[in-house]
Enzyme design. Structure first.
Site, mmCIF file in Angstrom:
data_model
loop_
_atom_site.group_PDB
_atom_site.id
_atom_site.type_symbol
_atom_site.label_atom_id
_atom_site.label_comp_id
_atom_site.label_asym_id
_atom_site.label_seq_id
_atom_site.Cartn_x
_atom_site.Cartn_y
_atom_site.Cartn_z
ATOM 1 N N ARG A 77 -4.326 10.469 3.173
ATOM 2 C CA ARG A 77 -3.307 11.515 3.319
ATOM 3 C C ARG A 77 -2.516 11.703 2.033
ATOM 4 O O ARG A 77 -1.630 12.549 1.944
ATOM 5 C CB ARG A 77 -2.345 11.139 4.449
ATOM 6 C CG ARG A 77 -2.894 11.400 5.821
ATOM 7 C CD ARG A 77 -1.975 10.891 6.892
ATOM 8 N NE ARG A 77 -0.665 11.543 6.924
ATOM 9 C CZ ARG A 77 -0.458 12.742 7.443
ATOM 10 N NH1 ARG A 77 -1.442 13.428 7.954
ATOM 11 N NH2 ARG A 77 0.749 13.267 7.445
ATOM 12 N N VAL B 91 7.190 6.336 17.004
ATOM 13 C CA VAL B 91 6.920 7.044 15.743
ATOM 14 C C VAL B 91 5.656 7.896 15.845
ATOM 15 O O VAL B 91 5.648 9.062 15.452
ATOM 16 C CB VAL B 91 6.826 6.044 14.568
ATOM 17 C CG1 VAL B 91 6.557 6.776 13.261
ATOM 18 C CG2 VAL B 91 8.102 5.219 14.455
ATOM 19 N N CYS C 168 -5.368 7.414 8.977
ATOM 20 C CA CYS C 168 -5.731 6.816 10.267
ATOM 21 C C CYS C 168 -5.605 7.822 11.393
ATOM 22 O O CYS C 168 -4.732 8.680 11.370
ATOM 23 C CB CYS C 168 -4.825 5.616 10.552
ATOM 24 S SG CYS C 168 -5.237 4.179 9.577
ATOM 25 N N ASP D 216 4.098 -0.070 12.164
ATOM 26 C CA ASP D 216 2.921 -0.810 11.680
ATOM 27 C C ASP D 216 2.943 -2.296 12.061
ATOM 28 O O ASP D 216 1.960 -2.993 11.859
ATOM 29 C CB ASP D 216 2.824 -0.686 10.156
ATOM 30 C CG ASP D 216 2.729 0.747 9.727
ATOM 31 O OD1 ASP D 216 1.681 1.353 9.947
ATOM 32 O OD2 ASP D 216 3.727 1.287 9.214
ATOM 33 N N LYS E 227 0.841 -1.210 0.000
ATOM 34 C CA LYS E 227 0.000 0.000 0.000
ATOM 35 C C LYS E 227 0.870 1.252 0.000
ATOM 36 O O LYS E 227 0.608 2.208 -0.731
ATOM 37 C CB LYS E 227 -0.907 -0.010 1.235
ATOM 38 C CG LYS E 227 -1.499 1.348 1.589
ATOM 39 C CD LYS E 227 -2.430 1.275 2.777
ATOM 40 C CE LYS E 227 -1.826 1.568 4.126
ATOM 41 N NZ LYS E 227 -1.371 2.941 4.377
ATOM 42 N N ASN E 228 1.910 1.226 0.847
ATOM 43 C CA ASN E 228 2.697 2.442 1.045
ATOM 44 C C ASN E 228 3.714 2.708 -0.063
ATOM 45 O O ASN E 228 4.422 3.695 -0.028
ATOM 46 C CB ASN E 228 3.358 2.425 2.427
ATOM 47 C CG ASN E 228 2.293 2.529 3.526
ATOM 48 O OD1 ASN E 228 1.131 2.838 3.248
ATOM 49 N ND2 ASN E 228 2.673 2.259 4.768
#
Ligand code: EPU
Length: 456
Positions: A114, A350, A138, A328, A40-41
């Site tokens: 975002r 983080v 999120c 994550d 996804k990222n």
């Protein structure tokens, strides 16, 4: 209906989930094989990169997740023509007719993402202006965008904060910049890459993030014609070029998804083969997984994660930027740690608000204390930072089924794992928030022989 429920329902609808609530009969080991597609990222950023090219780009191994659908709509709203379908994993992105999007449409889409902040550089190059509405994503802390805006200013952009969003222009064009990030932010590094590739001269970025997804984005940009070198000590040099072409790229696998299913295998006492996962991007996770007592086999085409029997062991881990332990990864892992014999500590360095999901686990019987101000611990790897928190997990504890409302993507996946681990029935709502970043959940749960049904 609150906005979280609305976001969750919209996300569920985008990926065709029958309902936003699932009923799980837990307490059975998950066993089987699942495919892990592109990260996804990375995928969402590579899609944005296509805006910079003069030709079509082809992206493969695209996951069928809600965030990809959102970015498709955002690109569509800016005139990018997209063919293909995340369900089949291939997208063709044609930026021939890039235009200013309709701001109401962009605003509506941005509620759940975002990514719009990363449109700035490409839109400034293509159209001389970018407008960024309020950003979603999120709810895991303040998640400011000051590093992004400072970087854009360093390139010569004028940033105007309006009540409706942020208007960014470059009346005198953009120029190369020397930027040092206060923190190796993933998004701000991507911002500098996506902007710097087409400004004349050499841009230097210090204290850059060097996550594997960023390296893959650099690979995408290099395929398009960019000149980017990653130097020692988190420095990235970008030599701007006049124009860029398209790319043909197979996305890096999703190491967050692989780690999530690995934790699910451990927590439920099962065995999951994650096809497509690779060792090199997961080394830090694999070390921790092994220390806890989990086992894995690295194979040509994926990694098998399993509970080899015996007691799981506690661990002290601290989230960090790459090559540290990813933020994550901690939420799914904490579910497995509720089954370890002894006290584990997880420090989150983080984000400032990423333990909210533990409330539901506690309700299910887990013994977890969250220390909002952090915790002094002699086993710490890096010095104390202001925004850290700590979760202290003491196990093993039996989990029992309950009703859970998913709060965010990764916390939500841990709810799912906890429900699958727990004895009895759990009802998990806001499933769409999980579908933001985990593809094909229904099919995967079926393949892993989970017992579940949708609540109409
Ligand atoms: N930060 C600032 N100012 C900024 C940008 C970031 O203070 O302008 C702070 C953040 O508030 C946070 C820290 O810096 O405390 C790190 O943020 P970073 O910019 O690195 O994260 P991000 O780009 O917003 C991406 C992923 C996250 C992942 C982080 C860290 C995407 C879309 N999101 O976020 O993924 O946790 O990097 O690796 O790529 C997820 O997938 O669930 C997720 C949240």
């Amino acid at each position: 209906m609150n906005s979280l429920v609305q976001d969750a329902r919209a996300a569920a609808a985008r990926v065709g989930l029958k309902s936003d609530t699932i009923v799980i009969e837990g307490g059975r080991p998950l066993r089987g094989s699942i495919d892990v597609r592109g990260a996804k990222n990375l995928v969402t950023k590579a899609m944005v990169a296509s805006l910079l090219g003069d030709e079509k780009s082809i992206l493969r191994d695209v996951p069928d997740i809600s965030d990809v659908h959102v970015v498709m709509s955002l690109l569509g709203a800016h005139g990018v023509q997209i063919t293909g379908d995340p369900a089949t994993g291939v997208l063709v992105l044609d930026p021939a007719n890039v235009s200013h999007g309709d701001s109401a449409e962009i605003d509506a889409l941005s509620g759940s993402s975002r990514i719009p902040i990363l449109f700035c550089g490409p839109l400034l190059h293509r159209l001389g202006r970018a407008f960024i509405p309020d950003l979603g994503g999120c709810r895991i802390g303040d998640r400011p965008i000051d590093f992004h805006l400072d970087a854009l200013r360093a390139f010569g952009a004028i940033v105007d904060k309006l009540p409706s969003g942020i208007d960014i222009t470059a009346p005198n064009g953009l120029h190369a910049a020397k930027i040092e990030l206060p923190y190796p932010s993933v998004g701000a590094t991507e911002q500098v890459l996506l902007t710097g590739v087409r400004v004349p001269g050499e841009t230097e970025l210090k204290n850059a993030a060097i996550e594997p997804e960023i390296m893959d984005l650099i690979a995408v940009l290099q395929k398009m014609g960019a000149i980017i070198s990653v130097e020692p000590n988190r420095t990235i040099l970008i030599e701007g070029v006049d124009s860029l072409g398209g790319y043909n790229h197979r996305a890096l696998f999703d190491r967050n998804e692989a780690a999530s299913w690995a934790s699910a295998a451990l927590a439920t006492g099962g065995s999951i083969f994650t096809a497509g996962a690779k060792q090199s991007e997961m080394m830090t996770f694999l070390n921790v997984f092994r220390k806890i007592g989990g086992a894995f086999d690295i194979e040509e085409d994926g990694i098998r994660f399993y509970h080899p029997g015996g007691d799981l062991k506690p661990v002290v881990v601290e989230t960090d930027v790459h090559p540290g332990f990813m933020t994550d990864w901690q939420q799914p892992l904490i579910v497995a740690l509720t089954q370890a014999h002894g006290t584990s500590i997880v420090h989150e360095t983080v984000y400032e608000n990423r333990f909210g999901f533990t409330d539901a686990l506690i309700e299910m019987g887990a013994n977890i204390e969250v220390h909002k101000e952090g915790l002094a611990d002699p086993n710490r790897r890096v010095p104390r930072r202001a925004l850290e928190q700590a979760a202290v997990i003491t196990g093993p504890t039996k989990l029992h089924g309950t009703e859970m409302v998913v709060p965010d993507l990764r916390g939500g996946f841990s709810h799912l794992i906890a429900a699958l681990t727990a004895e009895g029935q759990s009802v998990v709502s806001n499933l769409g928030l999980i579908a933001r970043g985990y593809g094909d959940i229904v099919n995967k749960l079926e393949k892993l022989r989970a017992e579940f049904r949708f609540q109409e």
